[in-house]
Design an enzyme around this catalytic site. Structure first.
Site, PDB file in Angstrom:
ATOM      1  N   ASP A  60      43.853  32.634  43.773  1.00  0.00           N
ATOM      2  CA  ASP A  60      45.142  32.125  43.331  1.00  0.00           C
ATOM      3  C   ASP A  60      46.192  32.503  44.364  1.00  0.00           C
ATOM      4  O   ASP A  60      45.922  33.280  45.276  1.00  0.00           O
ATOM      5  CB  ASP A  60      45.502  32.595  41.911  1.00  0.00           C
ATOM      6  N   TYR A  62      49.362  34.015  46.557  1.00  0.00           N
ATOM      7  CA  TYR A  62      49.955  35.351  46.684  1.00  0.00           C
ATOM      8  C   TYR A  62      51.054  35.492  45.634  1.00  0.00           C
ATOM      9  O   TYR A  62      51.813  34.564  45.375  1.00  0.00           O
ATOM     10  CB  TYR A  62      50.565  35.530  48.069  1.00  0.00           C
ATOM     11  N   PHE A  73      45.679  31.417  51.588  1.00  0.00           N
ATOM     12  CA  PHE A  73      45.658  32.488  52.591  1.00  0.00           C
ATOM     13  C   PHE A  73      46.867  32.478  53.538  1.00  0.00           C
ATOM     14  O   PHE A  73      47.077  33.427  54.284  1.00  0.00           O
ATOM     15  CB  PHE A  73      44.355  32.480  53.414  1.00  0.00           C
ATOM     16  N   HIS A 183      34.632  37.742  49.779  1.00  0.00           N
ATOM     17  CA  HIS A 183      36.048  37.459  50.007  1.00  0.00           C
ATOM     18  C   HIS A 183      36.572  38.322  51.156  1.00  0.00           C
ATOM     19  O   HIS A 183      36.122  39.458  51.339  1.00  0.00           O
ATOM     20  CB  HIS A 183      36.826  37.767  48.713  1.00  0.00           C
TER      21      HIS A 183
END
Length: 216
Positions: A60, A62, A73, A183
């Site tokens: 999801d 930031y 990202f 991740h």
């Protein structure tokens, strides 16, 4: 079908109406939601369906102030690099033998080259990671991936982390390429993200099918 047509069609579905009502309610009671509404679908505006070569799937957005701007990202120019993005840059430097890491965390140039920077969930409450999970966004992004699956060939899916890897079941691996890893967050990056070489591998796959490589 363009992404705008696709999104408009999804917005008419019962699940999306319910999702929008949830977001509107959160805003009405004074909660701060990221990213700003005008940035919510930025990934689709920058990477039209016909141009999609690679899909990078995040979790999801930031949840810190001024960080989320609609690309997984990525953070706007001038914002400190979040740890996950710093690790992505470290892997790129190692994978592609670079000595200098970018100072900017804005990945718009990737998006313009055909990298769809998609999160599984497209909104979040300030300071509360995962706060908009299971409200309908997962169905929306499932439908995005199904749409790419049906209308494209040879897309490289970079699936990082368990949430993203779950999406592999709706991707036709005969038609597309799937690269998976843990991740890139500091909690998991040392368990296999570092050394995955997804950036060089993705470019090799693109070049092998006659597409141009991405300038990471």
């Amino acid at each position: 079908m363009s992404w705008i047509n696709f999104i408009e069609k999804e917005q008419q579905q019962a699940y999306f109406i319910k999702l929008q009502q949830f977001i509107d309610h959160e805003i009405s009671v004074g909660k701060i939601i990221y990213p700003a509404e005008e940035d919510r679908f930025k990934a689709f505006l920058l990477t039209e369906l016909e141009n999609v070569k690679i899909v990078i799937l995040g979790q999801d957005p930031y949840h810190g102030e001024k960080q989320a701007h609609g690309l997984s990202f990525s953070v706007p120019e001038g914002i400190k690099l979040p740890p996950s993005l710093r690790n992505i840059y470290k892997e790129i430097a190692d994978d592609l033998s670079r000595t200098v890491m970018p100072e900017s965390g804005d990945l718009t140039l990737w998006a313009k080259q055909g990298v769809l920077l998609l999160n599984t969930v497209l909104t979040v409450e300030k300071g509360r990671a995962g706060s908009h999970r299971k409200q309908g966004w997962e169905q929306f992004t499932d439908n995005v991936i199904k749409h790419i699956n049906e209308h494209k060939q040879g897309v490289v899916f970079l699936l990082w982390g368990s949430d993203a890897i779950k999406k592999s079941k709706i991707i036709d691996a005969q038609q597309h390429h799937i690269l998976t890893s843990v991740h890139p967050s500091p909690l998991s990056s040392y368990r296999g993200f570092f050394g995955c070489k997804h950036f060089s591998k993705a470019n090799q796959l693109l070049l092998a099918q006659g597409d141009s490589a991405i300038n990471w």
